[in-house]
Design an enzyme around this catalytic site. Structure first.
Site, PDB file in Angstrom:
ATOM      1  N   LYS A  50       0.847  -1.208   0.000  1.00 37.00           N
ATOM      2  CA  LYS A  50       0.000   0.000   0.000  1.00 37.00           C
ATOM      3  C   LYS A  50       0.875   1.248   0.000  1.00 37.00           C
ATOM      4  O   LYS A  50       0.625   2.212  -0.739  1.00 37.00           O
ATOM      5  CB  LYS A  50      -0.921  -0.012   1.230  1.00 37.00           C
ATOM      6  CG  LYS A  50      -1.998  -1.093   1.175  1.00 37.00           C
ATOM      7  CD  LYS A  50      -2.733  -1.263   2.503  1.00 37.00           C
ATOM      8  CE  LYS A  50      -3.768  -2.385   2.411  1.00 37.00           C
ATOM      9  NZ  LYS A  50      -4.468  -2.651   3.677  1.00 37.00           N
ATOM     10  N   GLN A  94      -4.032  -1.356   9.938  1.00 39.23           N
ATOM     11  CA  GLN A  94      -3.978  -2.680   9.306  1.00 39.23           C
ATOM     12  C   GLN A  94      -4.493  -3.736  10.274  1.00 39.23           C
ATOM     13  O   GLN A  94      -4.078  -3.793  11.432  1.00 39.23           O
ATOM     14  CB  GLN A  94      -2.537  -2.988   8.860  1.00 39.23           C
ATOM     15  CG  GLN A  94      -2.399  -4.281   8.077  1.00 39.23           C
ATOM     16  CD  GLN A  94      -3.133  -4.259   6.729  1.00 39.23           C
ATOM     17  OE1 GLN A  94      -3.254  -3.226   6.088  1.00 39.23           O
ATOM     18  NE2 GLN A  94      -3.636  -5.410   6.308  1.00 39.23           N
ATOM     19  N   ASP A 117     -10.571   3.230   5.191  1.00 39.92           N
ATOM     20  CA  ASP A 117     -11.005   1.837   5.074  1.00 39.92           C
ATOM     21  C   ASP A 117     -12.528   1.730   5.052  1.00 39.92           C
ATOM     22  O   ASP A 117     -13.074   0.668   4.743  1.00 39.92           O
ATOM     23  CB  ASP A 117     -10.496   1.023   6.272  1.00 39.92           C
ATOM     24  CG  ASP A 117      -9.339   0.112   5.913  1.00 39.92           C
ATOM     25  OD1 ASP A 117      -9.280  -0.337   4.758  1.00 39.92           O
ATOM     26  OD2 ASP A 117      -8.511  -0.140   6.805  1.00 39.92           O
TER      27      ASP A 117
HETATM   28  N1  GUN Z   1      -6.692  -6.713   6.585  1.00 39.18           N
HETATM   29  C1  GUN Z   1      -7.200  -7.456   5.589  1.00 39.18           C
HETATM   30  N2  GUN Z   1      -7.882  -6.673   4.731  1.00 39.18           N
HETATM   31  C2  GUN Z   1      -7.802  -5.418   5.204  1.00 39.18           C
HETATM   32  C3  GUN Z   1      -8.314  -4.172   4.755  1.00 39.18           C
HETATM   33  O1  GUN Z   1      -9.000  -4.042   3.741  1.00 39.18           O
HETATM   34  N3  GUN Z   1      -8.007  -3.107   5.530  1.00 39.18           N
HETATM   35  C4  GUN Z   1      -7.275  -3.220   6.656  1.00 39.18           C
HETATM   36  N4  GUN Z   1      -7.049  -2.118   7.352  1.00 39.18           N
HETATM   37  N5  GUN Z   1      -6.793  -4.357   7.111  1.00 39.18           N
HETATM   38  C5  GUN Z   1      -7.056  -5.456   6.379  1.00 39.18           C
END
Ligand code: GUN
Length: 282
Positions: A50, A94, A117
């Site tokens: 990311k 995350q 998110d």
């Molecule tokens: N862990 C797995 N998928 C995601 C996501 O889309 N966002 C976040 N923050 N953590 C994750």
């Protein structure tokens, strides 16, 4: 017959080009903060990916890598600090968190205007009410893939297997918003195989490698695979490879829905940055 593969890489690159052009017109540089707790290898890899795309596009980023033993109070204090930073547009926590931490109050503490998110209850409520909002990246990426390949959603039966807050539930809201008929199935659904076979669009978001077998797929269906598991060192999706012989369109794994999650996070960061500057609220 073998399914046409829906390349998430191709769609993500198209989106990245669109975002780069949009960024060039902005009089400011949006800024995104990543919060990672511990060193879970998958989380380390996701955040790295990311961050790499954010930097390639020219976004400003900061990474808060907290120790595995971080307390709830310490994490909440960091979120409060990030909320209060005027130049910061997005906060990505995350998931999953280490077991001593409860993600719910932390996600609720993130300023909804910086919630890239789309997990804050206020944004979830807006999504289900059909209001414009920050939408969870993975399901938003599914819609984007279908739109890119000009595969219609309206009036189609979308069967989503998996009811997580991250994917299944927001996917249901998004497909409904696009006028699909939606079935949200899960591990306790009776007659799952027959239900899945009715899908024009089948979304597999269960987290069980190879769960969707060819007998669960209507010939000619579109199958979107959100799963990612490591089996004997190999990455596998929720969809068994043999499904390619039945479906008309299928997202590959890897290279399907994963790259779209990352690209949609950038879309959300630009949207958050622009909305915050229109209606400053912290
Ligand atoms: N862990 C797995 N998928 C995601 C996501 O889309 N966002 C976040 N923050 N953590 C994750």
């Amino acid at each position: 017959m073998s399914a046409v593969l829906l390349s998430g890489h191709e769609v993500a690159e198209a989106l990245a080009a669109e975002l780069a052009a949009e960024l060039a017109t902005l009089p400011f540089i949006p800024k995104l903060a990543f919060v990672r707790v511990g060193e879970d290898p998958a989380s380390v890899a996701y955040v790295r990916g990311k961050n790499r795309l954010a930097q390639r596009l020219g976004l400003a980023t900061e990474l808060h890598a907290l120790p595995e033993a971080t307390t709830q109070a310490e994490l909440m204090a960091l979120i409060a600090q990030l909320n209060a930073e005027p130049a910061l547009d997005g906060v990505l926590l995350q998931l999953p968190l280490p077991p001593q931490l409860d993600s719910k109050p932390v996600l609720e503490a993130i300023d909804p205007a910086k919630d890239v998110d789309g997990f804050h209850p206020m944004n979830v409520g807006r999504l289900w009410s059909g209001q414009p909002t920050l939408v969870p990246c993975t399901p938003a990426g599914l819609i984007r893939i279908l739109d890119h390949y000009q595969l219609p959603i309206e009036g189609r039966h979308a069967v989503i297997i998996g009811r997580s807050n991250l994917v299944g539930k927001p996917a249901a809201a998004l497909f409904l918003g696009r006028h699909a008929t939606v079935t949200l199935a899960h591990s306790r659904t009776r007659g799952l195989e027959g239900l899945a076979r009715q899908a024009d669009i089948l979304v597999a978001a269960i987290g069980k490698a190879g769960f969707v077998k060819p007998t669960m797929v209507k010939p000619g269906a579109i199958v979107l695979d959100v799963g990612i598991s490591r089996v004997e060192g190999r990455l596998m999706g929720d969809v068994a490879p043999e499904v390619a012989a039945v479906a008309a369109y299928l997202t590959p794994m890897p290279g399907g829905t994963g790259p779209m999650t990352v690209a949609m996070l950038m879309r959300n960061t630009l949207d958050a940055a622009q909305a915050r500057r229109r209606e400053p609220c912290g």
